[in-house]
Design an enzyme around this catalytic site. Structure first.
Site, PDB file in Angstrom:
ATOM      1  N   LYS A 201       0.883  -1.167   0.132  1.00  0.00           N
ATOM      2  CA  LYS A 201       0.046  -0.068   0.022  1.00  0.00           C
ATOM      3  C   LYS A 201       0.961   1.257  -0.133  1.00  0.00           C
ATOM      4  CE  LYS A 201      -3.050   2.344   3.266  1.00  0.00           C
ATOM      5  NZ  LYS A 201      -4.218   2.274   4.039  1.00  0.00           N
TER       6      LYS A 201
HETATM    7  C1  5RP Z   1      -1.438   4.899   8.206  1.00  0.00           C
HETATM    8  C2  5RP Z   1      -2.252   4.013   7.452  1.00  0.00           C
HETATM    9  C3  5RP Z   1      -4.118   4.268   7.858  1.00  0.00           C
HETATM   10  O1  5RP Z   1      -4.240   4.055   8.953  1.00  0.00           O
HETATM   11  C4  5RP Z   1      -4.980   4.218   6.779  1.00  0.00           C
HETATM   12  O2  5RP Z   1      -5.128   2.768   6.527  1.00  0.00           O
HETATM   13  C5  5RP Z   1      -4.567   5.066   5.675  1.00  0.00           C
HETATM   14  O3  5RP Z   1      -5.989   5.358   4.916  1.00  0.00           O
HETATM   15  P1  5RP Z   1      -6.337   6.782   4.413  1.00  0.00           P
HETATM   16  O4  5RP Z   1      -4.815   7.634   4.027  1.00  0.00           O
HETATM   17  O5  5RP Z   1      -6.708   6.412   3.022  1.00  0.00           O
HETATM   18  O6  5RP Z   1      -7.177   7.501   5.274  1.00  0.00           O
HETATM   19  O7  5RP Z   1      -2.182   2.977   6.876  1.00  0.00           O
HETATM   20  O8  5RP Z   1      -0.512   5.017   7.300  1.00  0.00           O
END
Ligand code: 5RP
Length: 290
Positions: A201
């Site tokens: 991610k």
């Molecule tokens: C931190 C994370 C988050 O907790 C979250 O999953 C981020 O999602 P978004 O940026 O779409 O709010 O991974 O880095």
């Protein structure tokens, strides 16, 4: 006494058994359990996923939109392919009748009041199995103060998951001091993949994101990042997919939208329906108006 069955005769001796290549980038050599879990997260139809990220409380508490997961978030889940959350929320709020795959946040430690790269593995693989999760998620802080340790923690989680067929999603964290350009993300995602992450991610960048996905040997999903106007978020998702992402793992841009249910559906139209940003935004507005 069981009835005696007749011996089979239809062996199709002239027809070789079919064996398909697994649809996800870089995942063909994984074991059956790993692939099966990944095939629940990513749709085998189009190789894409919409993960709904609601794990933010693990370091920032009840942020806007996540004050009440039962009220604000559960209505969004039917439109998501996968739920990404912590084990605390899973056990306390999410109904066990949920049949969607869960990706569990397995790292943690510091709050927003401290050095965030000081994270540790915060969950045992045994508990991941007990909860029936389809993957674990762990933050990796390339360029951060505890860079090395966060990378090694990821490799430990990968090793633990490999023992039981549970994939690992590495999350490339961007701290205040870290750059946000294609050069940085090429380095960060490639390190995660080289060291064993099954998918990564990361954040979308306007310039050169296609080089980030091209040089990463496993699928990439994008985080939404800070809340932006709904049309911009839809455009970002669209562009990321066009430039090689295999989906989104979006949180704030969905649950902080003016109408999160409508936004969820609009994101779905982009990811699985291939809708262009303008059309998806029209859909958002029409659903919002209802
Ligand atoms: C931190 C994370 C988050 O907790 C979250 O999953 C981020 O999602 P978004 O940026 O779409 O709010 O991974 O880095």
């Amino acid at each position: 006494m069981p009835e005696k069955d007749k011996e089979g005769k239809n062996f199709h001796v002239n027809q070789p058994q079919e064996s398909e290549l697994f649809f996800l980038k870089g995942s063909n050599e994984l074991d059956w359990g790993m692939k099966n879990r990944l095939a629940r997260i990513f749709s085998p139809e189009d190789g894409r996923t919409i993960m709904l990220a609601i794990d933010h409380g693990y370091f920032q508490g009840p942020t806007t939109g996540l004050e009440r997961i039962d009220i604000n978030i559960m209505p969004l889940v039917p439109q998501a392919d996968t739920l990404m959350c912590t084990r605390g929320i899973l056990r306390s709020v999410v109904p066990p009748s949920l049949t969607k795959p869960v990706v569990i946040r397995a790292s943690g430690g510091p709050s927003i009041l401290k050095e965030l790269s000081d994270e540790q593995i915060a969950m045992d693989m045994e508990d991941c199995i007990r909860l029936g999760v389809c993957a674990t998620a762990i933050q990796v802080f390339i360029g951060g103060e505890y860079e090395s340790r966060s990378v090694i923690n990821m490799t430990k989680l990968v090793d633990a998951g490999l023992r039981y067929g549970i994939p690992t999603m590495a999350v490339t964290a961007v701290g205040r001091e870290m750059e946000r350009n294609a050069k940085y993300f090429r380095l960060a995602v490639r390190m995660c993949a080289e060291l064993g992450a099954h998918y990564v991610k990361t954040y979308y960048v306007d310039e050169g994101f296609d080089t980030v996905t091209a040089s990463c040997p496993v699928p990439i999903v994008i985080a939404g990042g800070k809340k932006r106007p709904e049309r911009d978020a839809l455009e970002m998702a669209y562009r990321a997919l066009q430039e090689g992402a295999a989906g989104v793992d979006m949180g704030r841009n969905i649950f902080q939208a003016d109408n999160p249910v409508a936004m969820m559906q609009a994101v779905r139209a982009v990811v699985h329906g291939g809708e262009k940003p303008d059309k998806a935004f029209e859909l958002y507005k029409s659903l919002k108006g209802k």
